[in-house]
Design a protein around this motif. Structure first.
Motif, short mmCIF file in Angstrom:
data_model
loop_
_atom_site.label_atom_id
_atom_site.label_comp_id
_atom_site.label_asym_id
_atom_site.label_seq_id
_atom_site.Cartn_x
_atom_site.Cartn_y
_atom_site.Cartn_z
N UNK A 50 41.11 121.27 51.01
CA UNK A 50 40.13 122.35 50.98
C UNK A 50 39.53 122.48 52.37
N UNK A 51 39.52 123.68 52.92
CA UNK A 51 38.87 123.95 54.19
C UNK A 51 37.60 124.74 53.95
N UNK A 52 36.58 124.51 54.79
CA UNK A 52 35.34 125.27 54.60
C UNK A 52 34.72 125.63 55.94
N UNK A 53 34.08 126.81 55.94
CA UNK A 53 33.26 127.25 57.07
C UNK A 53 32.11 128.03 56.45
N UNK A 54 32.08 129.37 56.60
CA UNK A 54 31.08 130.16 55.88
C UNK A 54 31.37 130.15 54.38
N UNK A 55 32.63 130.03 54.04
CA UNK A 55 33.08 129.95 52.66
C UNK A 55 34.08 128.80 52.57
N UNK A 56 34.66 128.60 51.41
CA UNK A 56 35.63 127.51 51.23
C UNK A 56 36.89 128.05 50.58
N UNK A 57 38.02 127.40 50.88
CA UNK A 57 39.32 127.87 50.40
C UNK A 57 40.22 126.68 50.12
N UNK A 58 40.97 126.75 49.02
CA UNK A 58 41.99 125.75 48.74
C UNK A 58 43.21 126.08 49.59
N UNK A 59 43.55 125.19 50.52
CA UNK A 59 44.68 125.42 51.42
C UNK A 59 45.96 124.81 50.86
N UNK A 60 45.82 123.77 50.06
CA UNK A 60 46.96 123.18 49.35
C UNK A 60 46.49 122.80 47.97
N UNK A 61 47.04 123.46 46.96
CA UNK A 61 46.70 123.12 45.59
C UNK A 61 47.12 121.69 45.29
N UNK A 62 46.45 121.06 44.34
CA UNK A 62 46.75 119.67 44.00
C UNK A 62 48.25 119.52 43.73
N UNK A 63 48.90 118.66 44.53
CA UNK A 63 50.36 118.60 44.51
C UNK A 63 50.87 117.17 44.64
N UNK A 64 52.08 116.98 44.15
CA UNK A 64 52.88 115.80 44.45
C UNK A 64 53.46 116.07 45.84
N UNK A 65 53.07 115.26 46.84
CA UNK A 65 53.46 115.56 48.22
C UNK A 65 54.97 115.45 48.45
N UNK A 66 55.68 114.80 47.56
CA UNK A 66 57.13 114.75 47.71
C UNK A 66 57.76 116.09 47.37
N UNK A 67 57.01 116.98 46.71
CA UNK A 67 57.51 118.31 46.35
C UNK A 67 57.08 119.39 47.35
N UNK A 68 56.23 119.01 48.31
CA UNK A 68 55.66 119.99 49.25
C UNK A 68 56.49 120.02 50.53
N UNK A 69 56.96 121.20 50.92
CA UNK A 69 57.76 121.31 52.14
C UNK A 69 56.90 121.67 53.35
N UNK A 70 55.80 122.39 53.13
CA UNK A 70 54.91 122.74 54.23
C UNK A 70 53.51 123.00 53.68
N UNK A 71 52.52 122.89 54.55
CA UNK A 71 51.14 123.13 54.14
C UNK A 71 50.49 124.14 55.07
N UNK A 72 49.52 124.86 54.55
CA UNK A 72 48.77 125.82 55.34
C UNK A 72 47.77 125.06 56.20
N UNK A 73 47.83 125.25 57.51
CA UNK A 73 46.98 124.49 58.41
C UNK A 73 45.54 124.96 58.40
N UNK A 74 44.65 124.08 58.85
CA UNK A 74 43.25 124.42 59.02
C UNK A 74 43.10 125.38 60.20
N UNK A 75 42.19 126.35 60.07
CA UNK A 75 41.98 127.36 61.10
C UNK A 75 40.47 127.49 61.35
N UNK A 76 40.06 127.47 62.61
CA UNK A 76 38.64 127.57 62.95
C UNK A 76 38.11 128.95 62.56
#
Length: 219
Positions: A50-76
């Motif tokens: 979860x990333x947060x600034x003025x608001x908050x956002x789920x960047x990677x839903x709860x996952x088994x990391x062996x099934x994840x090929x890429x993740x959405x990076x944090x952005x300022x």
């Protein structure tokens, strides 16, 4: 019955993180590689960003990391809204636990790793009280990390399990790598602590290079 220990990482994306966000993203990518390539740990843990600034956002839903090929990076982005992060975390955990139980999983109390480099710009204590409400069975064990301009007292208040503050013995980029390393170790050690009898212990390093553990004050 499948046993699952959920991990959530809640990261500051405010403008003050501009010089540090790349180091944090790099650390999280290394965590993904380490946990995702360990079938025993990946099978028993789940991971959410979860990333947060003025608001908050789920960047990677709860996952088994062996099934994840890429993740959405944090952005300022903008300001520092702890309350938005705590509201989203509470609601996300509620949904995730319900889904895991519907799948027949045995779910353990979640662990939440919170990281910020600045003081909040908005009120947050009512949302934090809701997140840590003793009557809410799924309330997470929170490990809080602070560096930069954040007050020690704020981080100590948020960490219900453990709290750490940067001690400036190493630079911010290296400190963020150590944060990600501590999170990785916690996931691996906690995941491998599960027994056939269903016992599990949340493992968090006692020492994190570049950080000092904050002790709880008596009230």
């Amino acid at each position: 019955m499948e046993q699952v220990l959920p991990f959530y990482v809640i990261c500051d994306e405010s403008y003050s993180m501009e010089d540090h966000i790349d180091a944090l993203n790099d650390g999280l990518q290394k965590l993904h590689a380490a946990v995702g390539s360990d079938p025993v740990v990946a099978d028993k843990t789940r991971f959410c960003i979860i990333g947060f600034s003025d608001d908050a956002e789920v960047l990677l839903e709860l996952s088994d990391l062996s099934d994840v090929t890429s993740t959405k990076g944090l952005v300022v982005k903008g300001g520092t809204n702890y309350g938005a992060a705590f509201r989203l975390l509470r609601d996300t955990i509620d949904g995730d636990v319900a889904n895991l139980k519907a799948e027949g999983c045995r779910v353990y109390r979640p662990a939440a790793f919170f990281l910020s480099d600045g003081q909040p710009n908005y009120d947050w204590r009512s949302d934090f009280a809701r997140l840590t409400d003793p009557s809410w069975k799924s309330r997470p064990n929170i490990v809080a990390f602070g560096f930069g301009a954040v007050d020690e007292s704020t981080i100590a208040e948020i960490g219900t399990f453990k709290s750490f503050i940067a001690d400036n013995t190493i630079g911010p980029a290296e400190a963020l790598h150590e944060f990600a390393s501590a999170l990785t170790k916690s996931i691996v050690q906690s995941g491998t602590s599960m027994t056939n009898a269903g016992d599990v212990t949340l493992k968090v390093p006692d020492q994190v290079p570049g950080f000092t553990e904050l002790k709880a004050d008596e009230i």
